[in-house]
Write an enzyme that holds these catalytic residues in place. Structure first.
Site, PDB file in Angstrom:
ATOM      1  CE1 TYR A 143       4.005  -0.735 -11.821  1.00 22.81           C
ATOM      2  CE2 TYR A 143       3.838  -1.072  -9.462  1.00 22.81           C
ATOM      3  CZ  TYR A 143       3.997  -0.234 -10.539  1.00 22.81           C
ATOM      4  OH  TYR A 143       4.155   1.125 -10.335  1.00 22.81           O
ATOM      5  CG  ASP A 238       9.439  -6.772  -6.438  1.00 20.61           C
ATOM      6  OD1 ASP A 238       9.382  -6.414  -5.238  1.00 20.61           O
ATOM      7  OD2 ASP A 238       8.967  -6.105  -7.377  1.00 20.61           O
ATOM      8  CE  LYS A 266       2.848  -2.157  -2.558  1.00 26.15           C
ATOM      9  NZ  LYS A 266       3.089  -2.827  -3.809  1.00 26.15           N
TER      10      LYS A 266
HETATM   11  C1  LIG Z   1       3.960  -2.085  -4.968  1.00 33.68           C
HETATM   12  C2  LIG Z   1       5.026  -2.856  -5.646  1.00 33.68           C
HETATM   13  C3  LIG Z   1       6.188  -2.237  -6.148  1.00 33.68           C
HETATM   14  C4  LIG Z   1       6.350  -0.739  -6.163  1.00 33.68           C
HETATM   15  O1  LIG Z   1       6.418  -0.190  -4.901  1.00 33.68           O
HETATM   16  P1  LIG Z   1       6.104   1.391  -4.724  1.00 33.68           P
HETATM   17  O2  LIG Z   1       6.367   1.629  -3.276  1.00 33.68           O
HETATM   18  O3  LIG Z   1       4.679   1.572  -5.146  1.00 33.68           O
HETATM   19  O4  LIG Z   1       7.042   2.130  -5.603  1.00 33.68           O
HETATM   20  C5  LIG Z   1       7.188  -3.026  -6.648  1.00 33.68           C
HETATM   21  N1  LIG Z   1       7.059  -4.367  -6.690  1.00 33.68           N
HETATM   22  C6  LIG Z   1       5.968  -4.998  -6.232  1.00 33.68           C
HETATM   23  C7  LIG Z   1       5.898  -6.484  -6.280  1.00 33.68           C
HETATM   24  C8  LIG Z   1       4.908  -4.269  -5.719  1.00 33.68           C
HETATM   25  O5  LIG Z   1       3.797  -4.892  -5.302  1.00 33.68           O
END
Ligand SMILES: *Cc1c(COP(=O)(O)O)cnc(C)c1O
Length: 429
Positions: A143, A238, A266
């Protein structure tokens, strides 16, 4: 008598789609109504009915110091008194940029945004612009936020709710996203053969968190790095979840992999909305106003979020932070494993640093397909058993749980006991 949480959820259903502002909060996968929270302190959450929980969701990862850390709060109060946003340059954003570049040698320049979703969307646009190619490759169950190109075979809430690829994503765009299983180098090689010199980017979670925690197999990331380098494809790691989480320098430090672009989020916002993307100067200098690739934000790099992030990173740099996270999480995972074995419940626990998942399957979980062998009904019972006993786990089998520096030995012992009692209640001859 309905609880206050139940009453609030009925009100919420009238005004918010599904009663929530983000899908997995709705508890659909685990049954029951969501709890409504009023405060958090350290490792503890309190709900509107006055019940307390040991929290392993931690706002889905950001709160690596726990809730309401005194030093972060003080930094925020101090920043707040000087205004919440100017939409102009501030010293703190330079400092956060410097801290990120120092911690991630692959990042020479970085742009701050407001969420992980924004970061991955911008990184993809940049990769497409830099290569003049349209196709991208992602992995099943990973994701990367809710951007159009990335909502194909996605993890997190999409996996939890068993949704098909989202309606509303233009087919012409979805067709440009190639997907292959994680941890399968042969599938990646095949994709690079079929789409030879056509892939703008490969984007991946270096440790998957969004089908539950799945570590990379030895050599997998290296193979992807070699293939992307060979064909001039931009490798985007990511690290929105893993950055400053599995190690201060993220998964790229842990596995010694140098991406072309990195996305963060995060932890770097310390609980406030922040994302970032960065990488080699030659790439990042194509972003406006240094170059022609457009990306902007009214609140980007806003003083509050940046202050919370800077203070969080400062505390994480203190000696022993990651050792403590590692020890606490290892102890918890081992304790849960022993209690599951004692109760005769087959589980597979995957863990990297302070990220972990208890999968209700006897099989090794190495990708989305093996994650799906989990007994999700049993996970739902496990989740509710923990909740009743004052422990808040992610309300989905396909999510990672997190540890914070605020968790104590006593929290760990209580959680193991709650898990043990729940496992015993699950056993059926
Ligand atoms: C949480 C997450 C996202 C999205 O971040 P948001 O701040 O919720 O838009 C993208 N990539 C990874 C790996 C994530 O865990």
């Amino acid at each position: 008598m309905p609880t206050k949480s139940q009453e609030l959820f009925q009100r919420a259903l009238k005004v918010l789609p599904g009663g929530v502002n983000s899908p997995v909060r709705a508890f659909r996968a685990v049954g029951g109504d969501p709890i409504f929270l009023t405060s958090g302190k350290g490792s503890q959450l309190t709900d509107v009915d006055g019940r307390n929980y040991i929290d392993y969701v931690l706002s889905w990862g950001p709160l690596i110091l726990g809730h309401c850390h005194a030093e972060v709060t003080a930094a925020l109060v101090e920043a707040l008194a000087r205004g919440t946003s100017y939409g102009a340059c501030t010293p703190a954003e330079v400092e956060l940029g410097e801290q990120i570049c120092e911690a991630y040698p692959s990042i020479e320049r970085v742009r701050l945004v407001n969420s992980g979703t924004e970061a991955t969307m911008a990184a993809l646009r940049l990769a497409r612009a830099a290569t003049g190619r349209d196709k991208i490759l992602k992995f099943e169950g990973c994701y990367h936020g809710h951007g159009d190109s990335l909502l194909v075979k996605a993890g997190s809430g999409v996996a939890t709710l068993g949704l098909p690829d989202s309606p509303g994503v233009p087919r012409a765009l979805a067709e440009l996203t190639v997907t292959v299983p994680f941890n399968d180098p042969a599938a990646v090689e095949e994709a690079f053969r079929v789409h030879r010199n056509q892939l703008a980017a490969v984007i991946l979670e270096p440790v998957v968190g969004n089908v539950g925690c799945v570590p990379p197999r030895p050599g997998f990331l290296e193979r992807v790095r070699a293939l992307t380098a060979e064909q001039g494809t931009v490798l985007i790691i990511d690290e929105v979840m893993t950055g400053f989480r599995v190690a201060y320098g993220g998964a790229q430090q842990l596995y010694k992999i140098q991406p072309d672009l990195t996305t963060l989020g995060k932890v770097i916002g310390g609980g406030l909305p922040v994302g970032a993307y960065g990488g080699k100067a030659a790439l990042m200098d194509q972003i406006a106003p240094a170059g022609p690739v457009y990306q902007a934000g009214t609140l980007s790099g806003n003083p509050l979020a940046v202050r919370a992030g800077l203070k969080t990173l400062e505390i994480l740099r203190r000696p022993g932070s990651y050792e403590r996270l590692e020890q606490l999480t290892a102890r918890l995972a081992e304790g849960i494993k022993q209690r599951a074995a004692a109760a005769g419940i087959p589980v597979t626990i995957n863990r990297v640093g302070s990220m972990f998942t208890v999968f209700f399957t006897g099989q090794a979980v190495t990708d989305y397909a093996t994650a799906k062998t989990s007994d999700t009904a049993r996970f739902g019972k496990f989740f509710r058993g923990l909740l009743e006993r004052g422990v808040y786990f992610p309300p989905s089998q396909f999510e990672a749980a997190f540890m914070s520096l605020a968790h104590t030995e006593e929290d760990i012992a209580r959680t193991i006991e709650a898990a043990g009692q729940t496992f015993e209640s699950l056993w059926t001859p």
